[in-house]
Design a protein around this motif. Sequence first.
Motif: not given
Length: 500
Positions: A52-56, A357-360, A364-369, A433-439
Amino acid sequence: MRNILILVCAIGIFTSCDAKKDTQMNINAMKIDTTTFNSIYSKYKESALQHRRFKHYDVDSLVQIHKQRDIIAVQKIGESFQKRAIYELSYGSGDKTVMLWSQMHGDEPTATMALFDLFNFLEGKGDGYDDIRKLLSSKLNIHFIPMLNPDGAELYTRRTAQSIDMNRDARAGQTVEGALLRARAAALKPQFGFNLHDQNIYYNVPGTKNPVSISLLAPAFNESRDINEVREGAMQMAVGMNNILQQYIPDAVAKYDDTYTQRGFGDNFQSWGASTVLIESGGMKGDPEKQQIRKLNFIIILNALIEIAEGSYQNYDKKDYEDIPFNASQLHDVVLRNVLVERDAIVYKTDIAIRRNERTVDRDFFVRGAIEDIGDLQESFGYDELDAEGLHVIQAKIQANPINDLSMLTEQAAFELLKKGIMGVAVKKNVEPQTLPLHNYPIHFYKQTVFYPTTTIDLGGTANFYLADKEGDLKYAIFNGYLIDLSKQPEVFKYKSRVY
Ligand SMILES: [Zn+2]
């Protein structure tokens, strides 16, 4: 008016009605079954778009490819507020003008993917489907505007770069993109419109736990929601879509709220004389990136175009549109029933509803339940549900010893820790902080801020706790809003998280 004309033609008073007669004779000439739709789709699906997160950039690159193929006409019609190109792709030389526009909300991309699938199909040749293309190109004059809000898509947010909801700007026309859509509608004067959106995934078909995968709407053109010929046409188009959808997703289709919105585009297109259908892509269990729903978009749009070309949509009864139920809003990611909760030494039984809740983060994204509701939730449903009768809430622990970095732990080892009651592990390695990895681990890692397990079941609180039986044995983990049965080996570790 249209019906009167057909009647007049039928009794042969005017010879100038040949075109209309022809349409009537061809009604239902092309009934395509689901097997055929499936094979068309798998042949022409645009493989460059996978999530879903393709770009222009992705859309622009694909548009250039279509421009080179030179079958669909490509025109840059303007730019977004942040100067991203907006394109219109046109196909056919018939006299029925159709407009389709997608993603005026940047975080609603499902139909954009389907439009690119459709472009590939329209450019095909010699595959047994040329009669469909011939019908569409001879009867229709189709104008597609994919990704109307590229600035919003860049950040995966709803609003435009001017922080305006474009679908509340049809009257004022103060967004660059909204003014553009209005101008194209004024220039093209379409008879048919497709307003393509995504709705939230928490709508259900009323009285059922089924997520609404697609909702449809023939928007009102006035406060009293009158039905004129234009709106009736839209209702008939929606009936055709629903008929196909029921073959793919029985009882997972609903109608979107039909309150008249003076500022909305669908409502205005309807009042401008275009029979307009709103298609809202919703949710489907096991389809987080909406690739199945994308396919359904492709199929119902292609089928509707065929029915418009044939005129066969007029055979449908608007009563069948009225019978489609409206969206209900009773769905959550997880509903736990009959959970024993202890607070201030008092134990009580309650249901708990959880949403993730999705955070982009870029593409990609991660969630916080989070805990969305607490109490008697018999009328609520979950994508995942558990009757937790006899189970009580237990607080999660964090591991005493930090690890150096994520690679020191396999996902399986993390699952073993989770089974022992440990839901958080500190990470030593320095990360920005800005490179905190998704997993995808079934456990929380923390570096910048401490991870705190859920201590009390509070509205809006985090959803990181366990359910244990009378003996205190852990049966389920509610990890970041995911319900995990600890007695079962997960097939895949798909828990979208980010290091704290
Ligand atoms: Zn929308």
